[in-house]
Motif scaffolding. Structure first.
Motif, PDB file in Angstrom:
ATOM      1  N   GLY A  84       0.816  -1.204   0.000  1.00 40.64           N
ATOM      2  CA  GLY A  84       0.000   0.000   0.000  1.00 40.64           C
ATOM      3  C   GLY A  84       0.844   1.245   0.000  1.00 40.64           C
ATOM      4  O   GLY A  84       1.818   1.365  -0.757  1.00 40.64           O
ATOM      5  N   LYS A  85       0.520   2.193   0.856  1.00 41.68           N
ATOM      6  CA  LYS A  85       1.275   3.431   1.031  1.00 41.68           C
ATOM      7  C   LYS A  85       1.831   3.474   2.441  1.00 41.68           C
ATOM      8  O   LYS A  85       1.212   2.989   3.388  1.00 41.68           O
ATOM      9  CB  LYS A  85       0.381   4.656   0.794  1.00 41.68           C
ATOM     10  N   ASN A  86       3.009   4.065   2.593  1.00 41.17           N
ATOM     11  CA  ASN A  86       3.608   4.286   3.915  1.00 41.17           C
ATOM     12  C   ASN A  86       3.696   3.003   4.736  1.00 41.17           C
ATOM     13  O   ASN A  86       3.256   2.938   5.880  1.00 41.17           O
ATOM     14  CB  ASN A  86       2.821   5.348   4.693  1.00 41.17           C
ATOM     15  N   VAL A  87       4.287   1.958   4.147  1.00 38.48           N
ATOM     16  CA  VAL A  87       4.455   0.711   4.893  1.00 38.48           C
ATOM     17  C   VAL A  87       5.448   0.939   6.025  1.00 38.48           C
ATOM     18  O   VAL A  87       6.248   1.876   6.022  1.00 38.48           O
ATOM     19  CB  VAL A  87       4.930  -0.431   3.976  1.00 38.48           C
ATOM     20  N   ASP A  88       5.418   0.063   6.998  1.00 38.65           N
ATOM     21  CA  ASP A  88       6.222   0.196   8.210  1.00 38.65           C
ATOM     22  C   ASP A  88       7.712   0.107   7.885  1.00 38.65           C
ATOM     23  O   ASP A  88       8.165  -0.834   7.235  1.00 38.65           O
ATOM     24  CB  ASP A  88       5.828  -0.924   9.174  1.00 38.65           C
ATOM     25  N   ARG A  89       8.468   1.100   8.327  1.00 34.66           N
ATOM     26  CA  ARG A  89       9.923   1.115   8.117  1.00 34.66           C
ATOM     27  C   ARG A  89      10.696   0.968   9.422  1.00 34.66           C
ATOM     28  O   ARG A  89      11.862   1.362   9.506  1.00 34.66           O
ATOM     29  CB  ARG A  89      10.346   2.422   7.427  1.00 34.66           C
ATOM     30  N   SER A  90      10.066   0.426  10.438  1.00 34.89           N
ATOM     31  CA  SER A  90      10.737   0.302  11.729  1.00 34.89           C
ATOM     32  C   SER A  90      11.962  -0.600  11.615  1.00 34.89           C
ATOM     33  O   SER A  90      12.088  -1.400  10.682  1.00 34.89           O
ATOM     34  CB  SER A  90       9.772  -0.245  12.777  1.00 34.89           C
ATOM     35  N   ASP A  91      12.861  -0.471  12.556  1.00 38.80           N
ATOM     36  CA  ASP A  91      14.120  -1.229  12.578  1.00 38.80           C
ATOM     37  C   ASP A  91      15.011  -0.897  11.396  1.00 38.80           C
ATOM     38  O   ASP A  91      15.899  -1.678  11.031  1.00 38.80           O
ATOM     39  CB  ASP A  91      13.868  -2.739  12.606  1.00 38.80           C
ATOM     40  N   GLN A  92      14.777   0.272  10.772  1.00 37.26           N
ATOM     41  CA  GLN A  92      15.667   0.768   9.714  1.00 37.26           C
ATOM     42  C   GLN A  92      15.857  -0.254   8.589  1.00 37.26           C
ATOM     43  O   GLN A  92      16.972  -0.563   8.186  1.00 37.26           O
ATOM     44  CB  GLN A  92      17.022   1.172  10.293  1.00 37.26           C
TER      45      GLN A  92
END
Length: 302
Positions: free
Chosen positions: A64-72
């Motif tokens: 989708g849009k703006n998927v999770d980018r956690s943990d770099q």
């Protein structure tokens, strides 16, 4: 323009339902990958095309849009290109393409003569910049056809002269004949007068391909061409090739579909040993022994 320009080798990418996406994201997020700014064909049940995707262990875990980018997680900006899952087991003759003489140049992504000439100019300029001797050919042999172009023809000799006046350019189509530029005509005149090039059209007659094979094919040039061919088709999204063999010829032949079927796989096997094979290859050991040939003349030695 259809932009399958970012051909990311994602073999076996599967679809993860939203119900398990949250759980999947919790595990080892640092090993994931985000693609963004793209037209990504998810191939899910709704055939959605999305802007971003998070991939983990070969699975789409969020789209989708703006998927999770956690943990770099690493992020690749696709620059608006189209991204598709890897095309696998495509029936083709990649091994023949990988054994072509000269600096074989893929042309299956172009559909007009100006586009083809631009691609040839870029290839010739790159060879010049790399110091490749000017008597070495720019070629396209086989996977090109007159009917793929809007003009419904191959480039003329005069048009190929616009690519280079010093480096030979040679185009042999699966359908549509053979064309060469003036530098190629001069080379053939000096190396095999049985090959002639029409000065008005660039049309070629005589044992041209056989001559090029005899002059330019070595184990090293075959390996280079094999690698280039696999890399090129990766840009079109093909990550596993179902090669369908060739007609056997013990010696260099003039036929576009002929090769030594006992040795033509050697450059691909060499790349595999060197861990430089950029795509998967399934080999078809095609043979032409008749049903009455109890000795299986060509198959038995293999």
């Amino acid at each position: 323009m259809l932009a399958v320009a970012l051909a990311l080798a994602l073999p076996g990418v599967a679809w993860a339902d939203n119900s398990d996406a949250k759980a999947a994201r919790k595990a080892h997020r640092s090993e994931g990958l985000v693609l963004t700014n793209a037209r990504i064909h998810t191939m899910d049940g709704q055939f959605r095309v999305v802007d971003e995707v998070l991939i983990k262990n070969g699975r789409f875990v969020e789209v989708g849009k703006n998927v999770d980018r956690s943990d770099q997680v690493p992020v690749i900006d696709a620059g608006g290109r189209t991204v598709i899952p890897g095309i696998i087991d495509a029936h083709n003759h990649i091994v023949l393409v990988g054994n072509r003489p000269g600096w074989h140049t893929g042309m299956e992504h172009v559909f007009t003569i100006p586009e083809a000439l631009e691609a040839y100019r870029a290839r010739a300029a790159a060879l010049d910049a790399a110091g490749v001797p000017t008597d070495e050919f720019v070629t396209t042999i086989g996977p090109i056809s007159a009917i793929q172009f809007a003009e419904n023809r191959l480039p003329t000799g005069q048009e190929l002269d616009s690519v280079s006046l010093t480096r030979p350019v040679y185009v042999q189509a699966a359908q549509g004949g053979i064309r060469a530029n003036s530098a190629a005509a001069a080379w053939f005149a000096a190396n095999n007068p049985l090959v002639t090039v029409n000065p008005a059209t660039g049309a070629v007659s005589g044992p041209a391909l056989q001559t090029l094979r005899q002059r330019f094919l070595t184990p090293e040039t075959r390996k280079r061409s094999a690698h280039d061919a696999l890399q090129y088709f990766t840009t079109l999204g093909i990550t596993t090739h179902g090669d369908s063999g060739a007609f056997h010829s013990e010696l260099p032949a003039n036929g576009i579909a002929s090769e030594n079927v006992y040795t033509m796989h050697f450059p691909f096997l060499a790349l595999n040993r060197e861990k430089r094979l950029p795509a998967r290859l399934r080999m078809d050991f095609l043979h032409q022994d008749s049903s009455s040939d109890a000795a299986l003349t060509t198959l038995a030695p293999r």
